[in-house]
Design a protein around this motif. Structure first.
Motif, PDB file in Angstrom:
ATOM      1  N   TRP A  14       0.846  -1.200   0.000  1.00  0.00           N
ATOM      2  CA  TRP A  14       0.000   0.000   0.000  1.00  0.00           C
ATOM      3  C   TRP A  14       0.877   1.245   0.000  1.00  0.00           C
ATOM      4  N   PHE A  15       0.850   1.975  -1.108  1.00  0.00           N
ATOM      5  CA  PHE A  15       1.577   3.233  -1.203  1.00  0.00           C
ATOM      6  C   PHE A  15       0.636   4.347  -0.768  1.00  0.00           C
ATOM      7  N   GLY A  16       0.717   4.690   0.499  1.00  0.00           N
ATOM      8  CA  GLY A  16      -0.189   5.666   1.086  1.00  0.00           C
ATOM      9  C   GLY A  16      -0.434   5.308   2.537  1.00  0.00           C
ATOM     10  N   THR A  17      -1.608   5.675   3.044  1.00  0.00           N
ATOM     11  CA  THR A  17      -1.914   5.450   4.456  1.00  0.00           C
ATOM     12  C   THR A  17      -3.272   4.790   4.600  1.00  0.00           C
ATOM     13  N   PRO A  18      -3.334   3.453   4.705  1.00  0.00           N
ATOM     14  CA  PRO A  18      -4.619   2.785   4.922  1.00  0.00           C
ATOM     15  C   PRO A  18      -5.088   2.991   6.362  1.00  0.00           C
ATOM     16  N   ASP A  19      -6.416   3.020   6.562  1.00  0.00           N
ATOM     17  CA  ASP A  19      -6.895   3.097   7.935  1.00  0.00           C
ATOM     18  C   ASP A  19      -7.023   1.688   8.496  1.00  0.00           C
ATOM     19  N   GLY A  20      -7.362   1.597   9.780  1.00  0.00           N
ATOM     20  CA  GLY A  20      -7.416   0.294  10.443  1.00  0.00           C
ATOM     21  C   GLY A  20      -8.405  -0.660   9.816  1.00  0.00           C
ATOM     22  N   ALA A  21      -9.582  -0.137   9.435  1.00  0.00           N
ATOM     23  CA  ALA A  21     -10.606  -0.999   8.847  1.00  0.00           C
ATOM     24  C   ALA A  21     -10.130  -1.565   7.510  1.00  0.00           C
ATOM     25  N   GLU A  22      -9.427  -0.738   6.743  1.00  0.00           N
ATOM     26  CA  GLU A  22      -8.940  -1.199   5.444  1.00  0.00           C
ATOM     27  C   GLU A  22      -7.873  -2.274   5.609  1.00  0.00           C
ATOM     28  N   ARG A  23      -6.960  -2.050   6.536  1.00  0.00           N
ATOM     29  CA  ARG A  23      -5.913  -3.054   6.784  1.00  0.00           C
ATOM     30  C   ARG A  23      -6.514  -4.351   7.295  1.00  0.00           C
ATOM     31  N   ASN A  24      -7.423  -4.243   8.270  1.00  0.00           N
ATOM     32  CA  ASN A  24      -7.996  -5.451   8.871  1.00  0.00           C
ATOM     33  C   ASN A  24      -8.857  -6.215   7.869  1.00  0.00           C
ATOM     34  N   GLY A  25      -9.629  -5.476   7.044  1.00  0.00           N
ATOM     35  CA  GLY A  25     -10.472  -6.143   6.059  1.00  0.00           C
ATOM     36  C   GLY A  25      -9.664  -6.954   5.065  1.00  0.00           C
ATOM     37  N   LEU A  26      -8.546  -6.388   4.597  1.00  0.00           N
ATOM     38  CA  LEU A  26      -7.696  -7.114   3.665  1.00  0.00           C
ATOM     39  C   LEU A  26      -7.005  -8.291   4.337  1.00  0.00           C
ATOM     40  N   ALA A  27      -6.556  -8.094   5.555  1.00  0.00           N
ATOM     41  CA  ALA A  27      -5.866  -9.174   6.271  1.00  0.00           C
ATOM     42  C   ALA A  27      -6.794 -10.367   6.477  1.00  0.00           C
ATOM     43  N   ARG A  28      -8.059 -10.084   6.831  1.00  0.00           N
ATOM     44  CA  ARG A  28      -9.014 -11.176   7.059  1.00  0.00           C
ATOM     45  C   ARG A  28      -9.289 -11.951   5.774  1.00  0.00           C
ATOM     46  N   SER A  29      -9.135 -11.296   4.635  1.00  0.00           N
ATOM     47  CA  SER A  29      -9.383 -11.970   3.360  1.00  0.00           C
ATOM     48  C   SER A  29      -8.154 -12.706   2.835  1.00  0.00           C
ATOM     49  N   GLY A  30      -7.077 -12.702   3.611  1.00  0.00           N
ATOM     50  CA  GLY A  30      -5.864 -13.390   3.178  1.00  0.00           C
ATOM     51  C   GLY A  30      -4.898 -12.518   2.417  1.00  0.00           C
ATOM     52  N   TRP A  31      -5.094 -11.187   2.502  1.00  0.00           N
ATOM     53  CA  TRP A  31      -4.205 -10.243   1.829  1.00  0.00           C
ATOM     54  C   TRP A  31      -3.649  -9.238   2.847  1.00  0.00           C
ATOM     55  N   PRO A  32      -2.653  -9.643   3.633  1.00  0.00           N
ATOM     56  CA  PRO A  32      -2.045  -8.693   4.574  1.00  0.00           C
ATOM     57  C   PRO A  32      -1.470  -7.483   3.845  1.00  0.00           C
ATOM     58  N   VAL A  33      -1.431  -6.360   4.532  1.00  0.00           N
ATOM     59  CA  VAL A  33      -0.982  -5.094   3.946  1.00  0.00           C
ATOM     60  C   VAL A  33       0.422  -4.750   4.423  1.00  0.00           C
ATOM     61  N   ARG A  34       1.263  -4.365   3.499  1.00  0.00           N
ATOM     62  CA  ARG A  34       2.538  -3.739   3.843  1.00  0.00           C
ATOM     63  C   ARG A  34       2.457  -2.279   3.423  1.00  0.00           C
ATOM     64  N   VAL A  35       2.682  -1.387   4.336  1.00  0.00           N
ATOM     65  CA  VAL A  35       2.703   0.033   3.998  1.00  0.00           C
ATOM     66  C   VAL A  35       4.091   0.367   3.491  1.00  0.00           C
ATOM     67  N   ALA A  36       4.156   0.886   2.264  1.00  0.00           N
ATOM     68  CA  ALA A  36       5.440   1.136   1.614  1.00  0.00           C
ATOM     69  C   ALA A  36       5.820   2.604   1.707  1.00  0.00           C
ATOM     70  N   ASP A  37       7.093   2.840   1.650  1.00  0.00           N
ATOM     71  CA  ASP A  37       7.617   4.205   1.583  1.00  0.00           C
ATOM     72  C   ASP A  37       7.486   4.682   0.146  1.00  0.00           C
ATOM     73  N   VAL A  38       6.653   5.687  -0.072  1.00  0.00           N
ATOM     74  CA  VAL A  38       6.367   6.129  -1.425  1.00  0.00           C
ATOM     75  C   VAL A  38       7.594   6.718  -2.114  1.00  0.00           C
ATOM     76  N   GLN A  39       8.582   7.133  -1.340  1.00  0.00           N
ATOM     77  CA  GLN A  39       9.803   7.682  -1.917  1.00  0.00           C
ATOM     78  C   GLN A  39      10.882   6.623  -2.100  1.00  0.00           C
ATOM     79  N   ALA A  40      10.505   5.338  -1.954  1.00  0.00           N
ATOM     80  CA  ALA A  40      11.487   4.264  -2.082  1.00  0.00           C
ATOM     81  C   ALA A  40      12.059   4.217  -3.489  1.00  0.00           C
ATOM     82  N   SER A  41      13.204   3.593  -3.596  1.00  0.00           N
ATOM     83  CA  SER A  41      13.903   3.595  -4.879  1.00  0.00           C
ATOM     84  C   SER A  41      13.461   2.476  -5.802  1.00  0.00           C
ATOM     85  N   GLY A  42      12.666   1.529  -5.325  1.00  0.00           N
ATOM     86  CA  GLY A  42      12.266   0.442  -6.211  1.00  0.00           C
ATOM     87  C   GLY A  42      11.216  -0.435  -5.586  1.00  0.00           C
ATOM     88  N   VAL A  43      10.740  -1.422  -6.347  1.00  0.00           N
ATOM     89  CA  VAL A  43       9.761  -2.392  -5.893  1.00  0.00           C
ATOM     90  C   VAL A  43      10.330  -3.774  -6.134  1.00  0.00           C
TER      91      VAL A  43
END
Length: 448
Positions: A14-43
């Motif tokens: 997730w490039f940005g700032t998810p709220d708790g409900a968004e993170r938890n909803g994805l995690a429960r569906s089997g898609w845990p969230v990693r919050v990324a540094d948008v200024q990172a040099s690569g993926v």
């Protein structure tokens, strides 16, 4: 950067700032969230990881957009989806460019069932809102569409007539095109004929051709549609409207594989596969004597029933977004996606005109929409009882109406001046008046 730390096999970066409900909803569906540094040099990701990147455009500035743009370009193998809000600047070139590179666009608040479905498809290497490569135009993941695709794949290689039935606007010609493209005849012509649009006195000539002097105005020999499709496929749309005399000639062709041009006695071989389509009840037409029973049996060797849009469940949302994305590729418009209320209205509507009606409504809504999210009012759809727009939507609509009325009164109901002050087109002022149920003449009288 997506760090190479201990992580699940599937995740949303997730490039940005998810709220708790968004993170938890994805995690429960089997898609845990990693919050990324948008200024990172690569993926990057470890071998075996299934990664989908999410570009959160709800609050990002131009520097954020530039960084995301660079990551998308640098890592074309990573599927991206976008999350937008009504405040997302749709006409900002960097926003437009980024959205075109994303596989899907979602609005806030997120429609999680649709998001889960899109993520699962991306994880399997699929594209969530587009048709399969060998079946262009057949968008959808409902049981009805899966069954349709199975039938088309079975029927395409078999050189027998196919009768495609279904309501108007369900895509019968699209299905016929798919059958042709998947058949051994794909390299040869596909000729579509609307039998209902042929003049009754020219049907025979249009289908089978004519010789010079065969009728008034026949100054040269004319090759008919069936003969012109030699080696390929003829698609007879609205076959139920074919006159009885032409039905007799068509039956002879299906039985013998030959045609006779009008004004000639010579039989010509025509190597053509016949696909036919109709929206009428053919059994009733046969019983009423409007259609030859023997011809019906010849055409109805293989049968495809096109599902009505109201029978396709969540396909209506996939199709709506697909048509909007297609429209955006050719036209500038503010709209990026659909509001939650609009999605509910899309699902609830009966769609008497089926997919054709949906295309028309989405294109019209894309033109008139003033926000990045198409509203239920832009679609001109009824709001389902018990599913009124959310409080924020109601406040926004009320504020829009109040601002419009105030501006009209300040300008003494001069529509051109009102449009200039609001920074919109005159036609938009009229559209907003209609949207909010405002009669200009009544308003002017009451405000005088």
């Amino acid at each position: 950067m997506i760090a190479a730390l201990a992580s699940p096999r599937r995740c949303v970066v997730w490039f940005g700032t998810p709220d708790g409900a968004e993170r938890n909803g994805l995690a429960r569906s089997g898609w845990p969230v990693r919050v990324a540094d948008v200024q990172a040099s690569g993926v990057g990701a470890r071998n075996g990881d299934v990664v989908v990147a999410l570009a959160d455009l709800r609050q990002g500035g131009l520097d954020t957009l530039e960084a995301m743009e660079g990551m998308v370009a640098e890592h074309p193998g990573v599927p991206w989806i976008a999350l937008v809000s009504p405040e997302t600047p749709a006409h900002e070139p960097r926003v437009t460019s980024l959205l075109r590179d994303c596989m899907a666009v979602f609005t806030s608040p997120i429609d999680f069932p649709r998001l889960y479905e899109s993520l699962d498809r991306l994880a399997q290497g699929g594209v969530p809102v587009r048709s399969e490569p060998d079946m262009p135009g057949l968008v959808g993941s409902s049981d009805a569409m899966r069954a349709l695709r199975v039938s088309l794949r079975k029927y395409a290689p078999v050189d027998l007539p196919v009768l495609v039935t279904g309501e108007t606007g369900t895509g019968k010609e699209v299905a016929a095109h798919v059958i042709h493209q998947l058949s051994p005849r794909a390299a040869h012509p596909f000729v579509a004929i609307n039998c209902g649009a042929l003049p009754s006195n020219l049907v025979q000539s249009e289908l089978f051709g004519h010789e010079r002097g065969a009728c008034t105005g026949a100054t040269t020999r004319r090759i008919g549609h069936i003969e012109s499709a030699s080696g390929g496929t003829v698609f007879l749309d609205e076959i139920g409207d074919l006159p009885l005399d032409a039905q007799t000639s068509l039956l002879r062709f299906l039985q013998e594989g030959t045609i006779v041009r009008v004004g000639s006695s010579q039989s010509l071989r025509a190597d053509v596969r016949v696909l036919a389509a109709t929206h009428v009840d053919m059994e009733k037409a046969v019983a009423a004597g409007r259609f030859r029973q023997d011809l019906y049996y010849r055409l109805n060797v293989l049968r495809v029933q096109m599902p009505a849009l109201r029978e396709r469940g969540s396909d209506v949302e996939l199709l709506a977004q697909h048509f909007l994305d297609t429209f955006r590729e050719q036209h500038d418009c503010r709209a990026l996606a659909f509001s939650a209320a609009a999605r509910r209205a899309l699902r609830a509507f009966n769609w008497p005109g089926n997919v054709r009606e949906l295309v028309n409504r989405v294109q019209r809504a894309a033109v008139v929409a003033e926000d990045s999210l198409i509203s239920v009012y832009d679609l001109d759809l009824p709001v389902r009882p018990g599913h009124a727009p959310a409080a924020l939507d109601r406040v926004r609509v009320s504020a829009e109406r109040d601002a419009l009325v105030a501006c009209l009164r300040e300008t003494r109901f001069n529509v051109s001046e009102c449009a200039r002050r609001l920074g919109i087109a005159r036609v938009t002022v009229y559209r907003l008046c209609k949207k909010h149920g405002l009669a200009l003449d009544e308003l002017a009288h009451s405000g005088a």
